[in-house]
Design an enzyme around this catalytic site. Sequence first.
Site, short mmCIF file in Angstrom:
data_model
loop_
_atom_site.label_atom_id
_atom_site.label_comp_id
_atom_site.label_asym_id
_atom_site.label_seq_id
_atom_site.Cartn_x
_atom_site.Cartn_y
_atom_site.Cartn_z
N ASP A 30 -59.27 -9.32 24.61
CA ASP A 30 -59.86 -9.54 23.28
C ASP A 30 -58.82 -10.23 22.39
OD1 ASP A 30 -60.83 -8.99 20.52
OD2 ASP A 30 -62.33 -7.80 21.57
N ASN A 86 -71.67 -2.82 22.32
CA ASN A 86 -72.51 -2.90 21.11
C ASN A 86 -73.72 -3.81 21.34
OD1 ASN A 86 -70.56 -1.35 19.70
ND2 ASN A 86 -69.36 -3.20 19.32
N GLN A 93 -72.44 -5.39 16.88
CA GLN A 93 -72.28 -6.56 17.77
C GLN A 93 -72.10 -7.81 16.93
OE1 GLN A 93 -75.58 -7.40 20.45
NE2 GLN A 93 -74.27 -8.60 21.81
N HIS A 99 -71.27 -8.10 26.58
CA HIS A 99 -69.88 -7.82 26.97
C HIS A 99 -69.60 -6.33 26.83
CE1 HIS A 99 -69.97 -8.64 22.65
NE2 HIS A 99 -68.94 -7.83 22.54
N HIS A 101 -66.56 -3.60 26.23
CA HIS A 101 -65.17 -3.43 25.75
C HIS A 101 -64.48 -2.35 26.58
CE1 HIS A 101 -65.59 -5.37 21.66
NE2 HIS A 101 -66.86 -5.09 21.87
P1 AMP Z 1 -68.64 -7.14 19.44
O1 AMP Z 1 -68.31 -6.83 17.99
O2 AMP Z 1 -68.97 -5.94 20.26
O3 AMP Z 1 -69.69 -8.23 19.52
O4 AMP Z 1 -67.29 -7.70 20.04
C1 AMP Z 1 -66.91 -9.03 19.97
C2 AMP Z 1 -65.44 -9.07 20.30
O5 AMP Z 1 -65.07 -10.39 20.62
C3 AMP Z 1 -64.53 -8.61 19.16
O6 AMP Z 1 -63.77 -7.48 19.57
C4 AMP Z 1 -63.66 -9.83 18.88
O7 AMP Z 1 -62.32 -9.49 18.59
C5 AMP Z 1 -63.76 -10.59 20.19
N1 AMP Z 1 -63.55 -12.03 20.08
C6 AMP Z 1 -64.05 -12.87 19.16
N2 AMP Z 1 -63.66 -14.14 19.41
C7 AMP Z 1 -62.91 -14.08 20.54
C8 AMP Z 1 -62.20 -15.08 21.31
N3 AMP Z 1 -62.21 -16.36 20.98
N4 AMP Z 1 -61.53 -14.66 22.40
C9 AMP Z 1 -61.52 -13.35 22.75
N5 AMP Z 1 -62.15 -12.38 22.07
C10 AMP Z 1 -62.83 -12.75 20.97
#
Ligand code: AMP
Length: 135
Positions: A30, A86, A93, A99, A101
């Site tokens: 992440d 999420n 989300q 995805h 975590h």
């Molecule tokens: P969610 O809030 O469950 O949709 O999680 C999305 C996750 O993606 C968050 O924890 C962000 O920190 C992560 N994220 C957003 N952009 C990137 C990126 N370019 N590379 C890796 N992780 C990312």
Amino acid sequence: MDNCIFCKIISGDIPSATIYEDDEFKVILDRFPSNVGHALILTKKHYANIFEIDEDVAGRLFKLAVKVSKNMKDVLNLEAMNIVQNNGEMAGQTVHHFHLHLIPRYVGDKVSVKWEQLDLTDEQISEVQSKLKMN
Ligand code: AMP
Ligand code: ZN
């Protein structure tokens, strides 16, 4: 999906710190982690959320989650582990591409995965049980 950041990561248009990849999944760190080692398992195919994902893909994804978690346990000095997933904005989300975590936990860290508990009666529990019961 043209505007999906994770699709762009999968196609290589956006760089990522990849720790595992196969035909179906990519596991990345992440970029804005809750803890050191916070990883995301992405499906290579775009599914928005749990309501769209193929069941068999989800099964294989969770098998991979076990492998990645065991490797994290061996390599990182972690105390515990949260698995978070999420679905929908209201659930937190922000990237609408399925995805999982994987969040390693360390003694004294600041991660919080908590909710307030409702005090339901046995009748209320039974009512929901009868609505949700599956055969
Ligand atoms: P969610 O809030 O469950 O949709 O999680 C999305 C996750 O993606 C968050 O924890 C962000 O920190 C992560 N994220 C957003 N952009 C990137 C990126 N370019 N590379 C890796 N992780 C990312
Ligand atoms: Zn996508």
